[in-house]
Design an enzyme around this catalytic site. Sequence first.
Site, mmCIF file in Angstrom:
data_model
loop_
_atom_site.group_PDB
_atom_site.id
_atom_site.type_symbol
_atom_site.label_atom_id
_atom_site.label_comp_id
_atom_site.label_asym_id
_atom_site.label_seq_id
_atom_site.Cartn_x
_atom_site.Cartn_y
_atom_site.Cartn_z
ATOM 1 C CE LYS A 68 47.271 32.229 47.968
ATOM 2 N NZ LYS A 68 47.884 33.578 47.699
ATOM 3 N N GLY A 70 40.838 34.799 49.414
ATOM 4 C CA GLY A 70 40.236 35.931 48.695
ATOM 5 C C GLY A 70 40.617 37.284 49.278
ATOM 6 C CB THR A 71 43.406 38.258 51.543
ATOM 7 O OG1 THR A 71 43.321 36.961 52.115
ATOM 8 C CG2 THR A 71 43.621 39.304 52.610
ATOM 9 C CD1 TRP A 73 37.844 40.976 44.221
ATOM 10 C CD2 TRP A 73 37.047 38.890 44.499
ATOM 11 N NE1 TRP A 73 36.735 40.846 43.439
ATOM 12 C CE2 TRP A 73 36.236 39.585 43.580
ATOM 13 C CE3 TRP A 73 36.741 37.564 44.815
ATOM 14 C CZ2 TRP A 73 35.112 38.978 42.990
ATOM 15 C CZ3 TRP A 73 35.633 36.966 44.226
ATOM 16 C CH2 TRP A 73 34.827 37.657 43.329
ATOM 17 C CG HIS A 105 46.755 36.076 56.671
ATOM 18 N ND1 HIS A 105 45.606 36.087 55.909
ATOM 19 C CD2 HIS A 105 47.782 36.277 55.799
ATOM 20 C CE1 HIS A 105 45.940 36.290 54.638
ATOM 21 N NE2 HIS A 105 47.245 36.409 54.548
ATOM 22 N NE ARG A 128 39.173 29.823 47.018
ATOM 23 C CZ ARG A 128 40.173 29.968 46.176
ATOM 24 N NH1 ARG A 128 41.373 30.304 46.627
ATOM 25 N NH2 ARG A 128 40.022 29.777 44.896
ATOM 26 C CE1 TYR A 194 38.221 34.199 45.461
ATOM 27 C CE2 TYR A 194 37.215 32.165 44.694
ATOM 28 C CZ TYR A 194 38.044 33.240 44.474
ATOM 29 O OH TYR A 194 38.698 33.367 43.266
ATOM 30 N NE ARG A 257 46.274 28.528 42.000
ATOM 31 C CZ ARG A 257 45.547 27.494 41.601
ATOM 32 N NH1 ARG A 257 45.960 26.760 40.602
ATOM 33 N NH2 ARG A 257 44.406 27.188 42.219
ATOM 34 N N GLY A 259 41.642 32.046 40.169
ATOM 35 C CA GLY A 259 40.461 32.798 40.605
ATOM 36 C C GLY A 259 39.146 32.100 40.306
HETATM 37 P P1 A3P Z 1 43.568 30.567 43.343
HETATM 38 O O1 A3P Z 1 44.940 30.229 43.794
HETATM 39 O O2 A3P Z 1 42.578 29.460 43.587
HETATM 40 O O3 A3P Z 1 43.505 31.079 41.965
HETATM 41 P P2 A3P Z 1 44.498 35.493 48.853
HETATM 42 O O4 A3P Z 1 44.273 36.802 48.184
HETATM 43 O O5 A3P Z 1 43.772 35.372 50.166
HETATM 44 O O6 A3P Z 1 45.931 35.161 48.908
HETATM 45 O O7 A3P Z 1 43.766 34.414 47.937
HETATM 46 C C1 A3P Z 1 44.284 34.155 46.655
HETATM 47 C C2 A3P Z 1 43.208 33.512 45.818
HETATM 48 O O8 A3P Z 1 42.261 34.516 45.402
HETATM 49 C C3 A3P Z 1 43.817 32.935 44.563
HETATM 50 O O9 A3P Z 1 43.034 31.784 44.269
HETATM 51 C C4 A3P Z 1 43.622 34.073 43.569
HETATM 52 O O10 A3P Z 1 43.646 33.675 42.232
HETATM 53 C C5 A3P Z 1 42.246 34.586 43.980
HETATM 54 N N1 A3P Z 1 42.028 35.985 43.594
HETATM 55 C C6 A3P Z 1 42.894 37.022 43.694
HETATM 56 N N2 A3P Z 1 42.327 38.152 43.237
HETATM 57 C C7 A3P Z 1 41.079 37.839 42.835
HETATM 58 C C8 A3P Z 1 40.001 38.597 42.253
HETATM 59 N N3 A3P Z 1 40.119 39.881 41.990
HETATM 60 N N4 A3P Z 1 38.855 37.928 41.956
HETATM 61 C C9 A3P Z 1 38.730 36.613 42.212
HETATM 62 N N5 A3P Z 1 39.714 35.842 42.751
HETATM 63 C C10 A3P Z 1 40.871 36.447 43.058
#
Ligand code: A3P
Length: 291
Positions: A68, A70-71, A73, A105, A128, A194, A257, A259
């Site tokens: 969680k 920013g993976t 992204w 991870h 993050r 992030y 969710r 972001g």
């Molecule tokens: P939130 O739950 O705070 O919204 P991971 O990809 O490592 O599982 O992390 C997920 C987090 O990255 C989530 O945060 C998600 O909303 C956010 N996220 C996913 N895609 C994104 C994007 N393209 N740009 C910015 N944030 C993103």
Amino acid sequence: TDWRDLDLRVSCSLYASFDELPRETWSGFDLYKCDGFWYLPPHLVAAMEAQSSFKARDDDVLLASSMKTGTTWLKALIPCIMDPYARLVNDDDDGMPSPRLFRTHLPYTKLPESIKSPGNSKIVYITRNPKDAFVSLWHFFNSIRTVEQGPLPLIQMFDKYCNGVHAFGPFHDHVLEYWKESVKRPGKILFLKYEELKRDPRGEVKKLALFLGRPFGKEEEVDKVLWRCSFERLKSLEVNRNGVDPWVGFPHTAYFRLGVVGDWKNSLTEEMKERLDQITSKKMEGSGLDL
Ligand code: A3P
């Protein structure tokens, strides 16, 4: 073979079998502690397999992160930069054309030696602020719970998180391992945050492209990559609106969710904030890293 019967000695220096490992229940799953980090059994088994069989190629790119942070992204950005016409990367090692992109991870210590070796393969790590990472994790695991089950108890989950008990935790140790290695070998590991990616997406994406050996020629190319990987666009794709992760059944919507930076304020109390901030500053002390 049942994972409980596996000989762990190659992977866990101190223990020979799962039954000997420290165990904790977390979010309805059993976690096992091996060499300082907590794992779900399939992840530890996969790490062992990778340690014994994975052979890095010089142009491999590994995306590493805690959960969680920013993976998703980065998982979109890297292929877009490496090959603007690329399809989404698949995880099958066999016959994958170069350059191969992998994601994990796993903590740095558990990576296969061949990816850590001085060869030209590269590692991109994203982290993050732990308060946001925790809240995001809590929501993520709530997404596979039924209405009857209700959300996971926030206070207990937070307490475990503060004690480092969560999949691939402790978070801070995970971050520090990659951070220290990135300071030693900046050409090998790029360390991203992030929050920086949100604050200055153009600058950070250019930095990433340079690290990957694919610097942008024109500013419009940067805009195109940022748009293709934007939260709004990815979230609206059919596959992300209706898809389900085949492993535990996470709906793809759970990966997109909010972001935003700072959403922890909507879930954590001042006391919880203080507790995690103190752990963070103590852990990061003297490292040169600010989270
Ligand atoms: P939130 O739950 O705070 O919204 P991971 O990809 O490592 O599982 O992390 C997920 C987090 O990255 C989530 O945060 C998600 O909303 C956010 N996220 C996913 N895609 C994104 C994007 N393209 N740009 C910015 N944030 C993103």
